[in-house]
Design a protein around this motif. Structure first.
Motif, mmCIF file in Angstrom:
data_model
loop_
_atom_site.group_PDB
_atom_site.id
_atom_site.type_symbol
_atom_site.label_atom_id
_atom_site.label_comp_id
_atom_site.label_asym_id
_atom_site.label_seq_id
_atom_site.Cartn_x
_atom_site.Cartn_y
_atom_site.Cartn_z
ATOM 1 N N LEU A 156 79.757 -7.942 25.609
ATOM 2 C CA LEU A 156 80.903 -6.672 24.970
ATOM 3 C C LEU A 156 81.977 -7.640 24.055
ATOM 4 C CD1 LEU A 156 82.295 -4.293 25.754
ATOM 5 C CD2 LEU A 156 83.464 -5.296 27.658
ATOM 6 N N PRO A 157 82.132 -6.904 23.059
ATOM 7 C CA PRO A 157 82.969 -7.562 22.058
ATOM 8 C C PRO A 157 84.346 -6.773 22.277
ATOM 9 C CG PRO A 157 81.635 -5.642 20.919
ATOM 10 C CD PRO A 157 81.487 -5.791 22.437
ATOM 11 N N SER A 158 85.433 -7.578 22.073
ATOM 12 C CA SER A 158 86.684 -7.134 21.655
ATOM 13 C C SER A 158 87.722 -7.765 20.936
ATOM 14 C CB SER A 158 87.478 -7.189 23.191
ATOM 15 O OG SER A 158 88.523 -6.547 23.231
ATOM 16 N N GLU A 159 89.059 -7.304 20.611
ATOM 17 C CA GLU A 159 89.845 -8.096 19.576
ATOM 18 C C GLU A 159 90.446 -9.363 20.441
ATOM 19 O OE1 GLU A 159 93.788 -5.990 19.487
ATOM 20 O OE2 GLU A 159 92.513 -4.312 20.128
ATOM 21 N N ARG B 219 85.234 -3.058 13.353
ATOM 22 C CA ARG B 219 84.238 -4.036 13.239
ATOM 23 C C ARG B 219 85.063 -5.467 13.431
ATOM 24 N NH1 ARG B 219 80.130 -0.552 11.609
ATOM 25 N NH2 ARG B 219 80.681 -1.149 9.262
ATOM 26 N N ASN C 51 87.186 0.835 25.499
ATOM 27 C CA ASN C 51 86.786 0.147 24.287
ATOM 28 C C ASN C 51 86.594 1.032 23.043
ATOM 29 O OD1 ASN C 51 85.934 -2.728 25.384
ATOM 30 N ND2 ASN C 51 85.371 -1.362 27.130
ATOM 31 N N GLU C 52 86.881 0.347 21.884
ATOM 32 C CA GLU C 52 86.437 1.071 20.807
ATOM 33 C C GLU C 52 85.279 1.695 20.798
ATOM 34 O OE1 GLU C 52 88.668 2.193 18.293
ATOM 35 O OE2 GLU C 52 90.276 1.308 19.541
ATOM 36 N N GLU D 251 78.064 -1.954 20.051
ATOM 37 C CA GLU D 251 77.437 -3.122 20.201
ATOM 38 C C GLU D 251 76.985 -3.386 21.305
ATOM 39 O OE1 GLU D 251 78.788 -7.443 19.100
ATOM 40 O OE2 GLU D 251 79.622 -6.056 17.866
ATOM 41 N N ALA E 255 82.840 -1.241 19.801
ATOM 42 C CA ALA E 255 82.508 -2.050 20.717
ATOM 43 C C ALA E 255 81.469 -1.571 21.446
ATOM 44 C CB ALA E 255 83.887 -2.401 21.385
ATOM 45 N N LEU F 111 89.920 -7.924 26.560
ATOM 46 C CA LEU F 111 88.701 -7.690 27.509
ATOM 47 C C LEU F 111 88.998 -7.590 28.985
ATOM 48 C CD1 LEU F 111 86.011 -10.165 25.745
ATOM 49 C CD2 LEU F 111 85.881 -7.752 26.817
ATOM 50 N N LEU G 246 86.839 -6.985 16.195
ATOM 51 C CA LEU G 246 86.167 -7.557 17.176
ATOM 52 C C LEU G 246 85.736 -9.078 17.107
ATOM 53 C CD1 LEU G 246 83.491 -4.366 17.492
ATOM 54 C CD2 LEU G 246 85.722 -4.685 18.673
ATOM 55 N N ARG H 219 83.601 -12.246 22.094
ATOM 56 C CA ARG H 219 82.645 -11.419 23.037
ATOM 57 C C ARG H 219 82.364 -12.403 24.355
ATOM 58 N NH1 ARG H 219 82.235 -10.328 18.020
ATOM 59 N NH2 ARG H 219 81.199 -8.670 17.180
#
Length: 317
Positions: free
Chosen positions: A272-275, A224, A247-248, A254, A251, A280, A227, A230
């Motif tokens: 959509l969340p990401s690092e 988490r 995606n993980e 969520e 992610a 993304l 992330l 977004r």
């Protein structure tokens, strides 16, 4: 003892087979057979193509009790590579022989059949395991509750730490040390431990510490924490399953929790969340025409620019 257990478990074996198994010479095998016979063990050898070394039918030794180390090693029976990493490879082999020797013939055959047909390969594809020259030292400190003084490599520097080793975890072929530093319990990638040596001090493990629970919670928290950005997107409901490919799990969970009901055209709006936006963009490109970035503007512009460049490659005129 190992020769005796092999004969009890497998029956008649040639001297050559025994020599290869025990990593000794054929002469040593015959010498050991003579020593067993002199000690009262009914073992004999027969010459010729169909001959070999064997015990008198019906003889079984009762000397099959597991040592403490062997009992510990049995827990790693499905991961022989992990056992070898921890310095327990030979111990595991002996423990397995003892377990097989203690089984009745019908169960022994089934256990051997399973071992011949099932193999666990922990590392993922395209993954080269870390070099872990300090792992034996770390494991020894872990077994004996000894404090460790380590030098640990971060991205930009090497730091010194005195740790209380609480557990070792293998994740996708990579070893991690879970250890207490001061009052905090953290995870350290063993491949980044430059050096490790025991301080000579021991420590008391926390009575309520559960390695599996700690790792599960720490892994979720780490996922988490990664992330950091977004994006609001529209994705065709028929292609939502592709989220899991790029995606993980944290992610995906969520994103799906934020998803709207499909609209008249069968599209779903979600966050959509990401690092990073770069990650993304890379993942969303795999959706092709079945995904659209709505926000933020900079990610939408990046997607448009990439799509334009791809179009120019395939339609130069």
């Amino acid at each position: 003892m190992q020769l005796l257990l092999i004969l009890q478990t497998r029956g008649r074996s040639t001297a050559g087979e025994l020599a290869r198994e025990l990593e000794v010479s054929v002469r040593t095998v015959y010498r050991d057979v003579e020593a067993l016979s002199a000690a009262g063990v009914p073992v004999y050898s027969e010459p010729g193509r169909t001959g070999g070394v064997q015990l008198v039918d019906g003889y079984r030794t009762r000397l099959t009790g597991l040592t403490t180390d062997e009992a510990d090693a049995v827990l790693l029976a499905g991961l022989p590579g992990a056992a070898a990493d921890l310095g327990l490879g030979t111990v595991l082999a002996t423990a397995q022989l003892k377990v097989l020797a203690a089984l009745p013939p019908e169960l022994r055959g089934r256990a051997t059949k399973v071992a011949e047909r099932v193999h666990i390969d922990a590392p993922g594809w395209y993954h080269r395991p870390d070099e872990t020259p300090t792992l034996n030292t770390v494991a020894d400190a872990l077994w004996h509750d000894r404090k460790l003084r380590v030098r640990y490599g971060r991205k930009d520097k090497v730091v010194d730490r005195t740790l209380d080793p609480l557990g070792l975890v293998m994740k996708a072929g990579t070893w991690y040390l879970v250890a207490r530093h001061g009052t905090a319990v953290r995870s350290y990638r063993v491949g980044r431990i430059v050096s490790a040596e025991p301080t000579g001090e021991t420590f008391s493990r926390p009575a309520d510490f559960d390695l599996a629970d700690h790792w599960s919670t720490a892994a979720d928290d780490f996922a988490r924490s990664m992330l950091r950005v977004r994006a609001r997107c529209r994705i065709a409901a028929t292609h939502l399953r592709m989220l899991r490919l790029t995606n993980e799990p944290a992610a995906v969970a969520e994103a799906l929790a934020s998803a709207s009901e499909p609209d008249a055209d069968g599209w779903v709006e979600l966050t959509l969340p990401s690092e990073s936006y770069e990650v993304l963009a890379h993942g969303l490109m795999e959706f092709g025409e079945y995904a659209e970035v709505l926000d933020p503007p900079e990610l939408r512009a990046r997607m448009a620019q990439t799509a334009a460049r791809m179009h120019a490659l395939y339609h130069p005129h």
